[in-house]
Design a protein around this motif. Structure first.
Motif: not given
Length: 108
Positions: A20-29, A31-44
């Motif tokens: 991804m671009k950036g980190s889960p805490d500080f996504p830099q785009c 699209f990366s933020a949306r994927v992190v959000g989906a993973l967090h919602a799945c408790r991944a």
């Protein structure tokens, strides 16, 4: 270590890897933020790789995966896809099932 060796080392280090671009805490785009959000919602639980810190890896990844965009989500070493595919899978419940199958769910 070559960029391909670095990619394969990351893929071998965790059942779920998000390039991804950036980190889960500080996504830099977004699209990366949306994927992190989906993973967090799945408790991944997942490993992330910030491609902005490694331009060679970022370019090589696009060839390695035959996928032109970042973020790229891998589960058990296989490319799942980018933001649109991950969001569709999240909506359908497939992402959550895939995370559980990979055994990469946060414990309580």
């Amino acid at each position: 270590m070559t960029a391909i060796e670095r990619i394969e080392a990351y893929l071998g280090s965790s059942p779920i890897v998000l390039f991804m671009k950036g980190s889960p805490d500080f996504p830099q785009c977004g699209f990366s933020a949306r994927v992190v959000g989906a993973l967090h919602a799945c408790r991944a639980t997942f490993t992330h790789v910030d491609v902005l810190e490694d331009p060679e890896l970022r370019q090589t990844l696009k060839t390695y995966s035959n996928w032109p965009t970042i973020p790229q989500l891998y589960v058990e070493g296989g490319l799942v896809g980018g933001c649109d595919i991950v969001m569709d899978m999240h909506q359908s419940g497939d992402l959550s099932r895939m995370v559980k199958q990979a055994g990469a769910v946060l414990t309580e």
